[in-house]
Design an enzyme around this catalytic site. Structure first.
Site, mmCIF file in Angstrom:
data_model
loop_
_atom_site.group_PDB
_atom_site.id
_atom_site.type_symbol
_atom_site.label_atom_id
_atom_site.label_comp_id
_atom_site.label_asym_id
_atom_site.label_seq_id
_atom_site.Cartn_x
_atom_site.Cartn_y
_atom_site.Cartn_z
ATOM 1 N N VAL A 64 0.738 3.848 -11.666
ATOM 2 C CA VAL A 64 2.147 4.190 -11.504
ATOM 3 C C VAL A 64 2.982 3.453 -12.546
ATOM 4 C CG1 VAL A 64 4.114 4.095 -9.905
ATOM 5 C CG2 VAL A 64 1.806 4.441 -9.019
ATOM 6 N N CYS A 65 3.921 4.170 -13.157
ATOM 7 C CA CYS A 65 4.902 3.542 -14.051
ATOM 8 C C CYS A 65 6.283 4.000 -13.586
ATOM 9 C CB CYS A 65 4.622 3.913 -15.508
ATOM 10 S SG CYS A 65 4.844 5.666 -15.882
ATOM 11 N N TYR A 66 7.252 4.009 -14.477
ATOM 12 C CA TYR A 66 8.605 4.422 -14.110
ATOM 13 C C TYR A 66 8.717 5.932 -13.881
ATOM 14 C CZ TYR A 66 9.964 -0.229 -15.642
ATOM 15 O OH TYR A 66 10.064 -1.588 -15.773
ATOM 16 N N GLY A 68 6.065 8.358 -15.082
ATOM 17 C CA GLY A 68 4.812 9.086 -15.194
ATOM 18 C C GLY A 68 4.320 9.285 -16.613
ATOM 19 N N PHE A 93 7.200 5.973 -10.250
ATOM 20 C CA PHE A 93 7.850 5.345 -9.092
ATOM 21 C C PHE A 93 9.245 5.919 -8.874
ATOM 22 C CE2 PHE A 93 10.448 2.140 -6.991
ATOM 23 C CZ PHE A 93 9.723 1.997 -5.821
#
Length: 108
Positions: A64-66, A68, A93
């Site tokens: 998971v990042c900010y 995708g 996220f």
């Protein structure tokens, strides 16, 4: 080795069926502390060694990042380290928090 994309509905289903699902969050430490998917682990340069050593290679990993995008690079790297089932969360996220705002944990 490569990774696959994962949508939010599938992630929710998997988390309900397997609470021990490995979710790795690559956002900066402050963002991770302020809010994250419950049970997720922070993946950065400091924690990478322990995660590589302590996670079975056949266990599914969700990165998971900010939004995708960066998670795709991290997922590809993890797949290259021998993990068999690696997924990048589409929407990251940010999208998770918008649709699952009541299912976010915070703190260190």
């Amino acid at each position: 080795m490569s990774f696959e994309h994962l949508d939010l509905a599938t992630l929710s289903d998997w988390r309900q069926r397997d609470p021990s699902l490995v979710v790795l969050d690559i956002r900066d430490p402050l963002s991770f502390t302020q809010g994250r998917i419950p049970g997720s682990r922070h993946l950065d340069n400091a924690s990478a060694g322990a995660i590589l050593e302590g996670t079975p290679r056949d266990k599914p990993l969700v990165v998971v990042c900010y939004h995708g995008h960066s998670s795709q690079q991290a997922a590809a790297w993890l797949a290259g380290q021998g993990f068999e089932k690696v997924y990048s969360l589409d929407g990251g996220f940010t999208q998770y928090q918008l649709t699952h705002g009541d299912d976010v944990e915070s703190g260190s």
